[in-house]
Write a protein that holds these residues in place. Structure first.
Motif, short mmCIF file in Angstrom:
data_model
loop_
_atom_site.label_atom_id
_atom_site.label_comp_id
_atom_site.label_asym_id
_atom_site.label_seq_id
_atom_site.Cartn_x
_atom_site.Cartn_y
_atom_site.Cartn_z
N GLU A 1 -0.38 -5.43 1.25
CA GLU A 1 -1.77 -5.71 0.95
C GLU A 1 -1.92 -7.15 0.46
O GLU A 1 -2.99 -7.74 0.57
N THR B 1 -0.98 -5.32 6.83
CA THR B 1 -0.98 -4.09 6.04
C THR B 1 -0.06 -3.02 6.62
O THR B 1 0.12 -1.97 5.99
N ARG C 1 -10.19 -10.55 -0.80
CA ARG C 1 -9.51 -9.29 -0.46
C ARG C 1 -8.51 -8.85 -1.52
O ARG C 1 -8.52 -7.70 -1.98
N CYS C 2 -7.61 -9.76 -1.90
CA CYS C 2 -6.57 -9.35 -2.85
C CYS C 2 -7.16 -9.10 -4.23
O CYS C 2 -6.69 -8.23 -4.97
N ASN D 1 0.85 -1.19 0.00
CA ASN D 1 0.00 0.00 0.00
C ASN D 1 0.88 1.24 0.00
O ASN D 1 2.12 1.14 -0.06
N TRP E 1 -8.50 -5.62 -4.19
CA TRP E 1 -7.39 -4.66 -4.21
C TRP E 1 -6.83 -4.51 -5.62
O TRP E 1 -6.60 -3.40 -6.11
#
Length: 918
Positions: free
Chosen positions: A603, A758, A627-628, A597, A631
């Motif tokens: 991340e 993170t 999640r990834c 990030n 992102w």
């Protein structure tokens, strides 16, 4: 004593005592008068946030918050504090504070299951103190909390908490039963082992807090519209643009779902749906009439083994609990709209489990006069954690829900973190474990939630042993080889709904009469149920040995698998921007890389295989599947030039590892597997047996020699059978996840979600050699990492080998233990495992360098290597040896490839960082 109206009679803990109370409600007037009502359990004014004049819905706003409970109020308050008050509108379909806020218990405890939650709870406490100082009513009372233990394991848990308290900066003390009784004379202590006293805990008034937060936010410009129901959340190109309500449309840029147990329903008011997996269950509070002489500073008492708590409330006692098996509410999925319809009837037969324990722990409760039994619905997530963050389905759609019964413990911190995410794009809190993107669609299935919610509330007060497993919602996601693994004696854990072998018990394997019944192989859920030597120790030892000295076979199917491709070089350019390593590698090569990030934190941590010139396959942690992907999608070109496909469910992944893995696999394929033709960190497409199209990668994620085979599902059983048959002469053995964990911990491998998060940077965890600063193209987080490289890191990832520890009888380290250097606290453990080669406990964690004021200073390799270390395991400090580099482990079959690779820390780069830090 004569039995009379509304009185609880209790002499000894027995079914008879409970029946007397149950009979009491049938005395004239009691049944009708004391059915659960929506009256407030707190002594507060009946006030509203509106001034009486009708408030019109604005045509536009920057932020729309749905839900006027304590969570929505906290988000609104913090947005106003950040200057966004005039651009924010809070809407509620009824009256603010009229959802579940009115029946919350008001408990505010700072001890939570993780540091992230602790920080959020401490932020809440500080907020309420600040509000009181400003003259805003919160009902805050720092009366402390007393947690008591009936069992040895509970006291071990308390000793672990006491040790953790140093890391988490929580003031607490272990107390004897007699000391516990002095702190709270109401309790009986004859069956107690001891307790944990937390003086900084307290209670608050959720209703007052809610209204005070809204009042303060209104002074900052917040607009509040009551009696206004959300009907639709509109988006364009998957970004929030407007909210449709019963009173019209309001254009906005951000939407915050603070709908409490309505949050799941609100999530369905958009296209695509936003998954907010929550389900309500019944939750009971018993209120007494005022008790003469009751000390207003009576601490909150949590009898965890009895599943109950109680507190003083306006001269009365308020008692409740979390029964081991909860009762789902609104099982058909329809949540009533009005307050009257939401009222749940009392169920004394269900409540008696808790009532027995209350009467046992507080004998004088038998002489108290009952005010009412309140049955209020509370919503729980499927993993018993809060749900926060930006929805993966729609940008600028935030969720802050699932706070269970402790909304005010969470509200201050979660409200602030949510406001920071909206205003700044990032938060001062690391909340990845609470992020709404931790879920898949299966978690939002109503029947799944209904079943899971039966066991979730009990986790609040249950003993959560290491590697806890849920018993509901199982056998949901399974690889094609699952039946074969079960036949082989697999004992299963579950991650992201996937059944994954934790270990194998040969006693339950096919052909073993003791393990089979009528030819059926039992389904077994993994368990530990101790803080000492686990029951699976010997099984994992044998699996570990096979992986190191023979051949081990492990199911990696749950890993996240994503394909990227483009017509031109767009996919290369996009991944170069997202990744801190150089992804422009030869076709057939593999690299490990982070996706950072803006602050340089991870991340995502993944492997990328270049399948073709403009085609990559990414392998990422199982928990990153949603999640990834979210992102990455937010950073890909908006013109659609780069395609992304989640292929997790298309491939069965089997890892074969060990010194004989190459020669063994060579018998099943015509492809040359020699190191010269198929070296470490490369990819080839193989035929195995009669199957083709198998993506083989020469990595194992444990540091051992071997291959991960990504097999199209239709070939999986065939390939598995071929591997097992051919592997017999090499002593092939199934290996579960616990053996993989032991291998990687001993090899000093960091995993995302356990060691990396993170806030962790590659330079802190010894992966600076995976960051390519000299590329022409910029990447996310580059500036932050260059600054850290120049200034030096302020924490460093280390491996600690624990000394003088007897794994047979001593309490084991399981994570979060504090680290001491020269007698001074310097950090905490992230991951642990028994090192079967070292024959010692191995801990991974981060070490810091605090000055006399507690400020973190630069950490150098010299600082690490010159200290004397200890690890505090449940109150006992054990000496430990610190390693900065992945160790060379002795083996019968040394191999140059295995010896050459280092997962953690490159010596050259360490010297560079150390030099620049001086």
């Amino acid at each position: 004593m004569m039995f009379h109206q509304h009185q609880i009679i209790h002499s000894v803990i027995s079914t008879t005592a409970c029946r007397r109370l149950l009979n009491a409600r049938h005395i004239t007037g009691v049944g009708s008068r004391y059915q659960t009502t929506a009256s407030f359990p707190y002594e507060v004014e009946d006030i509203s946030v509106s001034d009486g004049a009708p408030v019109s819905l604005p045509k536009e706003a920057k932020v729309v918050i749905c839900g006027g409970g304590v969570m929505g109020a906290a988000v609104a308050y913090h947005l106003a504090e950040l200057g966004w008050g005039p651009q924010t509108v809070l809407i509620d379909k009824g009256r603010c504070g009229g959802g579940t806020t009115w029946h919350l218990s008001g408990l505010v405890g700072v001890f939570k299951p993780s540091l992230a939650q602790v920080k959020l709870a401490k932020s809440s406490v500080q907020l309420y103190k600040n509000m009181e100082a400003r003259g805003l009513k919160t009902g805050w009372k720092e009366c402390g909390s007393l947690c008591i233990a009936r069992t040895r394991d509970r006291m071990i848990a308390f000793r672990r908490m006491k040790a953790q308290a140093v890391s988490w900066d929580i003031d607490c003390d272990l107390v004897t039963p007699q000391e516990a009784q002095k702190l709270c004379p109401l309790i009986a202590v004859d069956d107690l082992q001891g307790g944990l006293w937390i003086p900084g805990d307290g209670v608050g008034d959720p209703y007052q807090i809610c209204l005070s937060l809204i009042s303060a936010a209104k002074e900052g410009g917040l607009q509040v519209v009551e009696n206004c129901a959300v009907q639709q959340v509109l988006n364009q190109n998957r970004k929030v643009v407007a909210v449709g309500t019963s009173r019209g449309m309001v254009e906005c840029q951000y939407f915050v779902n603070c709908g409490g147990f309505w949050a799941r329903k609100i999530g369905k008011m958009s296209e695509p749906y936003v998954k907010v997996p929550l389900h309500a269950c019944e939750h009971y509070y018993l209120h007494t009439k005022p008790i003469p002489g009751l000390d207003p500073m009576t601490p909150v008492v949590r009898d965890l083994d009895g599943h109950i708590y109680f507190r003083e409330n306006g001269g009365s006692l308020l008692a409740g609990g979390f029964e081991p098996k909860a009762k789902p509410a609104f099982e058909d999925g329809t949540i009533p709209e009005s307050s009257e319809e939401r009222i749940l009837p009392e169920d004394w037969d269900h409540f008696h489990v808790l009532l027995e324990q209350m009467l046992h722990r507080v004998p004088s409760l038998g002489d108290a006069v009952l005010e009412r039994l309140c049955n209020g619905p509370e919503a729980f997530s499927p993993d018993c954690k809060w749900i926060v963050g930006e929805a993966p389905e729609i940008q600028n759609y935030y969720v802050a829900a699932g706070m269970k019964t402790i909304g005010i413990s969470a509200a201050g911190g979660v409200g602030r973190a949510t406001a920071e995410l909206i205003v700044n794009g990032s938060s001062s809190y690391d909340m990845y474990e609470l992020d709404v993107s931790r879920f898949l669609g299966l978690h939002n299935n109503r029947k799944f939630l209904r079943d899971r919610v039966r066991e979730v509330p009990g986790l609040h007060y249950g003993i959560i042993y290491p590697f806890h497993e849920f018993k509901t919602g199982r056998n949901l996601r399974m690889s094609p080889i699952y039946p074969k693994l079960r036949e082989a004696g697999a004992v299963f854990g579950q991650v992201m709904g996937y059944e994954r072998p934790a270990w194998f018990d040969p006693g339950y394997a096919s052909g073993n009469e003791s393990g089979s019944k009528n030819g059926l192989h039992p389904y077994r859920i993994a368990y530990t149920n101790t803080y000492g030597k686990p029951p699976w120790f010997n099984f994992v030892h044998d699996e570990y040995e096979a992986c190191r000295e023979q051949v081990g076979l492990s199911d990696y199917s749950s890993f996240t698998k994503i394909d990227f491709w483009s017509k031109g070089t767009e996919v290369v350019d996009s991944l170069q921007y997202l990744c801190s390593n150089d992804v422009d590698i030869p076709v057939g090569a593999i690299i490990h890389t982070g996706m950072q990030n803006k602050k340089g934190g991870y991340e995502n941590d993944c492997s990328l295989a270049r399948i073709a010139e403009n085609h990559y396959m990414m392998i990422a942690p199982t928990i990153q599947q949603t999640r990834c992907k979210a992102w990455i999608q937010r950073h890909l070109p908006t013109d659609g030039s780069v395609s992304l496909s989640d292929v997790t469910s298309m491939y069965t992944a089997i890892c074969v590892m060990g010194p004989f893995s190459r020669v063994f696999l060579s018998e099943l394929t015509d492809t040359d597997l020699s190191p010269k033709s198929f070296p470490f960190f490369t990819f080839k497409e193989l035929d195995i047996g009669l199957a083709n199209g198998i993506r083989a990668m020469n990595i194992t994620h444990t540091g051992e020699l071997g291959y991960v085979l990504y097999i199209p599902n239709e070939f999986a059983l065939h390939v598995y059978t071929q591997l097992i048959e051919a592997g017999q002469k090499y002593g092939i053995r199934h290996a579960g996840y616990y053996a993989m964990r032991a291998l990687r911990v001993e090899r000093f491998f960091a995993f995302w979600g356990q060691d990396l998060d993170t806030t962790t940077t590659p330079l802190e965890c010894g992966r600076s050699w995976r960051v390519k600063f000299n590329r022409d193209m910029d990447f996310v987080g580059r500036d932050a990492l260059m600054k850290q490289r120049d200034e030096g890191v302020k924490r460093m990832y280390v491996q600690l080998i624990v000394q003088d520890h007897d794994h047979e009888v001593d309490i084991w380290p399981w994570g979060t233990e504090p680290i001491y250097r020269n007698g001074k606290y310097v950090g905490a453990i992230t991951t642990t495992g028994y090192g079967f080669t070292f024959q010692k406990q191995v801990c991974l964690g981060f070490v810091q360098n605090f000055d006399d004021k507690g400020t973190a200073q630069v950490v150098t390799p010299e600082y690490i290597t010159t200290g004397q270390y200890e690890v505090d395991i449940a109150g006992i400090r054990y000496p430990a040896k610190a390693n900065l580099h992945s160790p060379n482990l002795p083996t019968k079959y040394p191999d140059k490839e295995r010896l050459a690779y280092r997962a953690t820390r490159d010596i050259v780069n360490d010297v560079v960082i150390s030099t620049r830090s001086k």
